[in-house]
Each structure stands twice: as structure tokens, then as C-alpha cells.
Design a protein around this motif. Structure first.
Motif, short mmCIF file in Angstrom:
data_model
loop_
_atom_site.label_atom_id
_atom_site.label_comp_id
_atom_site.label_asym_id
_atom_site.label_seq_id
_atom_site.Cartn_x
_atom_site.Cartn_y
_atom_site.Cartn_z
N TRP A 22 9.29 -12.10 -2.72
CA TRP A 22 8.86 -10.65 -2.79
C TRP A 22 7.46 -10.39 -2.05
N ARG A 67 6.87 -5.06 -1.04
CA ARG A 67 7.31 -4.09 -0.38
C ARG A 67 8.84 -4.40 -0.07
N TYR A 68 9.18 -5.66 0.58
CA TYR A 68 10.47 -6.10 0.92
C TYR A 68 10.73 -7.58 0.32
N ASP A 85 -0.20 -8.24 0.07
CA ASP A 85 0.78 -7.42 0.65
C ASP A 85 0.94 -7.20 1.88
N ASP A 86 -0.14 -7.44 2.79
CA ASP A 86 -0.07 -7.34 4.20
C ASP A 86 -0.20 -8.45 4.90
#
Length: 292
Positions: free
Chosen positions: A150, A153-154, A201-202
Motif C-alpha cells: 500500500w 494511494r495505490y 506516499d511520494d
């Protein structure tokens, strides 16, 4: 370039030369993990290229390394839950393979190898006993966070050696998140979590040679600034790492990867997983994240 010292697994300093832009400030978030003590750890069968039943195994050393990993999480402020290990299930220590939890919803596992099949129901019962009600057990072979990663976001979903590609759509239905399928091609990197991990996240890190050409193009499109691991770092299971958004727990041998991680503003935290690696596992394999 600046020299930065990090503590190794025995508190000995490990010095890395890094250049970190001042603007890169990484903030950790408190996590909750589920782990299983390796009380019955051994290598008595071979279901991946790392496992050799003819080689000596020290269960006591595996327990010592696992305990150090658990204490590392707790020292960093994370909460660790444990499940009772079961005799006859030596790989139950690799809790990441037995469930994927996102927003409190649980998708259980269905193992490809019959030697591990019974693990899934022990974890299912743990979830139900600990207040989880949205627990879905899969119909397709699905080795949970071994092949499901995870990003926030995806859900990156691996296939090729363990998880059935049809389990990817099953995960999307059960968890309600968008799924990106990725094809693994090197049997040494039989699960996604030994070829790729999420730092934030990025940002991800991955070993390109573990993936098909099309999957490499997908990863470049989604994560153009990703950290690319060397063959040496992949070979010590350096990508079987855990990040809390700032601290990155990874094997002590993965020094080149740690250097890159530090350059991106993260703090490497080294652990010794040499005994657990004899079964093809590392920090992430031992760690299921409970995302409530």
C-alpha cells in the motif's frame, strides 16, 4: 557532502557520506504492527531459492534478531501486537504474508505452498478476536503483504511466483482501493516485498531487474523519482525494509541503499536479520501493518 553516523544493530556506529537538501524534511507517523515470535523457526523445506534445509539453523538466534527488530519499532514509538506462534508452522514468523489491512478492512491470505496453508486461519482468528469485523478470506492464492504493498494511494500488487493475478481484482473489491499489477520475473525475488518498498506516499525504492519490462515502465511512470537499488542491496534483502515516513529499518548489509535513503532525507536504522534471511525473510516479512 556530509558524514552522518547511524547506530547499527549492536549500537556500533555506521558512517554514511550523504548530501541531503535542507528542504527535505521527513516526518514519521506512529504505526501499529502485528508480529509473531519465531519460537518454532527452522528451515525444514524449500519453497524459495533462499531456503536450504541442509544448512544449520539457530532458532535462538532467530528469536534474538526478531526481538531486536520488535524493540526497534517500540523504541521509535510504534505499537507492536503479537500473535501466538504455532508448532509445525516455522514460517509463521513472517506475519506480513497473512493479511492486508487498509482502513480497518482485512483481506486474509491463501498460501500457495501447502506447508504454510494453516497459517491463514490462525491469523483470521486473531483478527476476529481483536475486534476486526470486515475480514474477507480470499478464494484466489494471495500472500498478503508479501505481494500487496500500500502506497497510500495505490495497492501495488505483485504476481509471477506466489499470488494469483486474479487475486488482484479480488483485493480491489475487498479493500476498495485501486490496484496496480506488477509482474515479478526473478525467482530470488518471489514476493513484491523483497523487490520494492514504500518510503513515503511520494517515494518508493525497488530493484528494476526483479520486474518485467512492462512493469518497469509502469513504475517509472508512477514513481519517476524512485530510488533504484543495486544488485548487491537486493541480494541481502535490503528492499525488505519498513519505513514510518522518516525512519527506514533495513538489513545492516544494505549500505548503498541506506546511503540513497539518507540522501532523500530519511534516517536508516540497521537491523541484523541474517538468520531469518535463511528462510528468505527480513524486516518487512516479519511485520504486518495494521492500518486502522
Amino acid at each position: 557532502m556530509t558524514s552522518v553516523s547511524f547506530a547499527g544493530p549492536g549500537d556500533e556506529p555506521i558512517v554514511l557520506d550523504v548530501t541531503t537538501p535542507a528542504a527535505q524534511v521527513r516526518v514519521p507517523t506512529t504505526r501499529r504492527y502485528l508480529m509473531c515470535p519465531p519460537a518454532y523457526f527452522t528451515v525444514e523445506y524449500a519453497i524459495n531459492p533462499w531456503m536450504d534445509p541442509t544448512q544449520p539453523i539457530s532458532t535462538s538466534l532467530a528469536v534474538e534478531q526478531w526481538t531486536a527488530l520488535k524493540e526497534t519499532y517500540e523504541r521509535l514509538g510504534h505499537r507492536v501486537e503479537t500473535i501466538e506462534p504455532q508448532p509445525g508452522l516455522p514460517d509463521m514468523v513472517f506475519s506480513a504474508n497473512s493479511g492486508t489491512v487498509i482502513d480497518g478492512q482485512v483481506l486474509g491470505s491463501r498460501f500457495r505452498a501447502p506447508q504454510r496453508a494453516a497459517e491463514a486461519d490462525h491469523f483470521r482468528r486473531w483478527f476476529l478476536a481483536n475486534g476486526y469485523r470486515d475480514v474477507v478470506m480470499p478464494e484466489r492464492t494471495n500472500e498478503a503483504e508479501g505481494d500487496f504493498t500500500w502506497t497510500g494511494r495505490y495497492l501495488l500488487a505483485g504476481t509471477g511466483f506466489r499470488t494469483d493475478p486474479l487475486a488482484h481484482s479480488e483485493a480491489q473489491e475487498a479493500l476498495g482501493v485501486p490496484v496496480i499489477s506488477l509482474q515479478l520475473t526473478d525467482p530470488r525475488y518471489y514476493h513484491l516485498d523483497v523487490a520494492l518498498f514504500v518510503l513515503a506516499d511520494d517515494l518508493i525504492a525497488y530493484y528494476p531487474d526483479a520486474f518485467s519490462p512492462g512493469s518497469r515502465r509502469v513504475l517509472r511512470r508512477l514513481f519517476p523519482n524512485a530510488i533504484l537499488a543495486t544488485a548487491e542491496d537486493a541480494a541481502c534483502l535490503g528492499l525488505n525494509a519498513v519505513s514510518d515516513g522518516r525512519h527506514v529499518i533495513l538489513p545492516v548489509e544494505a549500505t548503498a541503499l541506506a546511503d540513497q535513503v539518507a540522501q532523500h532525507g530519511f534516517e536508516p536504522v540497521f537491523v541484523d536479520i541474517s538468520e531469518l534471511r535463511k528462510s528468505g525473510g527480513g524486516p518487512k516479512c516479519c511485520t504486518m501493518e495494521l492500518r486502522d
